[in-house]
Design an enzyme around this catalytic site. Structure first.
Site, PDB file in Angstrom:
ATOM      1  N   GLY A  37       0.866  -1.190   0.000  1.00 10.39           N
ATOM      2  CA  GLY A  37       0.000   0.000   0.000  1.00 10.39           C
ATOM      3  C   GLY A  37       0.891   1.226   0.000  1.00 10.39           C
ATOM      4  N   GLY A  39       0.534   4.283   0.976  1.00  9.25           N
ATOM      5  CA  GLY A  39       0.599   5.035   2.227  1.00  9.25           C
ATOM      6  C   GLY A  39       1.429   4.307   3.268  1.00  9.25           C
ATOM      7  N   ASP A 249       7.751   4.650  -3.309  1.00  7.56           N
ATOM      8  CA  ASP A 249       7.242   4.905  -1.947  1.00  7.56           C
ATOM      9  C   ASP A 249       8.402   5.076  -0.966  1.00  7.56           C
ATOM     10  OD1 ASP A 249       4.699   4.544  -2.977  1.00  7.56           O
ATOM     11  OD2 ASP A 249       4.707   2.397  -2.509  1.00  7.56           O
ATOM     12  N   ARG A 282      15.813  -6.194  -3.153  1.00  9.04           N
ATOM     13  CA  ARG A 282      15.198  -7.292  -2.404  1.00  9.04           C
ATOM     14  C   ARG A 282      13.724  -7.401  -2.796  1.00  9.04           C
ATOM     15  NH1 ARG A 282      18.819  -4.905   1.951  1.00  9.04           N
ATOM     16  NH2 ARG A 282      17.345  -3.225   2.250  1.00  9.04           N
TER      17      ARG A 282
HETATM   18  O1  RIB Z   1       3.806   1.400  -4.828  1.00  5.65           O
HETATM   19  C1  RIB Z   1       3.761   0.021  -4.578  1.00  5.65           C
HETATM   20  C2  RIB Z   1       2.475  -0.342  -3.936  1.00  5.65           C
HETATM   21  O2  RIB Z   1       1.434  -0.116  -4.859  1.00  5.65           O
HETATM   22  C3  RIB Z   1       2.356  -1.798  -3.568  1.00  5.65           C
HETATM   23  O3  RIB Z   1       2.822  -2.069  -2.268  1.00  5.65           O
HETATM   24  C4  RIB Z   1       0.878  -2.080  -3.744  1.00  5.65           C
HETATM   25  O4  RIB Z   1       0.202  -2.315  -2.561  1.00  5.65           O
HETATM   26  C5  RIB Z   1       0.321  -0.871  -4.464  1.00  5.65           C
HETATM   27  O5  RIB Z   1      -0.368  -0.086  -3.610  1.00  5.65           O
END
Ligand code: RIB
Length: 308
Positions: A37, A39, A249, A282
């Site tokens: 996710g 967030g 992220d 990884r």
């Molecule tokens: O940015 C990667 C994420 O996008 C993954 O972890 C997946 O859950 C989607 O939300």
């Protein structure tokens, strides 16, 4: 304190030699079920870097809620702002990786779309140095929260990803916009601004909206363009890519954490870029994220000219 308002998913990923064509089945290798996710990934990355982080979002009341929150809780992210929504499914992402570590992802948002801006109080916004947002939760809720944050002096960092839902952004409520090259092009088109290079396009977008625009460019590194026309860029780190899931992220979370820790923009970009590179070496999203020590070790090796 960094408040992250965003999605919490469980990722199911399968590695294959290549991605299937429409209508085709390919045999893959090992599957992995792990927390993801956008967030939650960003919250986890910021925490691993050392920031105090509060996660706000929503999970369902199903068997995936606990695994979705497991890494956040384990790393010491405050998950008191995560709602459990009866009758809803926890967000889930289906991921296929190819041999080069590239991926395709389909997300079933489930409870994520019910996360509400009301879950963050005025006091919490006042106590946060930054609010970190993405677009896997309801865009209207994110923008409402962004406007409230700005009104109490909390900086708003938005990773405008994924952009495919026709989300209406209010860039005037955003201090730092983080995008990849495709997202940059789409937003520039929406804003009616032009530029021949990513730097020119990002500068035009920053000028238009009086904020700063940070662009991740994969193997070309990353750049930050300000409304004043200044552009900072950092190169990418050369690593063997196993799985790029969540690299963006990791970049966003570490950039926010480094800025919150008082790093200058170039230093924050460098930390973020090194963290994203390590995360690609990884499998998994949160499972692959480095802590600050590992990031600093990579930077030290690079300074000494030791190959990564
Ligand atoms: O940015 C990667 C994420 O996008 C993954 O972890 C997946 O859950 C989607 O939300």
């Amino acid at each position: 304190m960094i408040t992250v308002f965003g999605s919490i998913n469980v990722d199911i990923s399968v590695a294959a030699q290549r991605l299937p064509q429409p209508g085709e089945t390919v045999l893959g290798g090992q599957s992995l079920l792990s927390p993801g996710g956008k967030g939650a990934n960003q919250a986890h990355a910021a925490r691993r870097f050392g920031a105090e982080v509060r996660m706000v979002g929503a999970v369902g009341d199903d068997a995936f809620a606990a695994p979705g929150l497991q890494y956040l809780a384990g790393a010491g992210v405050d998950i008191g702002g995560v709602a459990s929504i009866p009758g809803q499914s926890t967000g889930m992402a289906l991921i296929v990786l190819d041999a080069a570590g590239e991926n395709t992802i389909v997300v079933a948002p489930g409870a994520n779309l019910l996360a509400s801006a009301d879950q963050v109080s005025e006091q919490e916004l006042r106590g946060s140095g930054a609010l970190l947002l993405q677009l896997e939760t309801d865009a209207g809720a994110s923008m409402a929260l962004a406007r409230r944050a700005r009104s109490v002096g909390c900086k708003v960092i938005m990773n405008a990803s994924p952009l495919d839902q026709g989300a209406q952004l209010d860039p005037h409520a955003i201090d730092t916009l983080i995008v990849n090259h495709d997202e940059l092009r789409q937003l520039a088109q929406r804003a009616g601004v032009q530029g021949a290079t990513p730097a020119a396009l990002a500068t035009a977008l920053a000028r238009r909206y009086a904020n700063e625009v940070l662009v991740t460019l994969g193997a070309q590194g990353a750049l930050l363009a300000g409304a004043d026309g200044g552009v900072l860029s950092v190169p990418a780190f050369d690593v063997k890519v196993i799985d790029s899931t969540g690299a963006g992220d990791t970049f966003a979370g570490v950039f926010a954490a480094a800025v919150a820790d008082g790093a200058g923009r170039r230093q924050a970009l460098t930390y973020a870029s090194a963290a994203a590179a390590l995360a690609c070496t990884r499998r998994g999203a949160q499972a692959a994220q480095p802590d600050r020590r590992e990031i600093e070790q990579l930077l030290a090796r690079q300074q000494q000219g030791v190959s990564t």
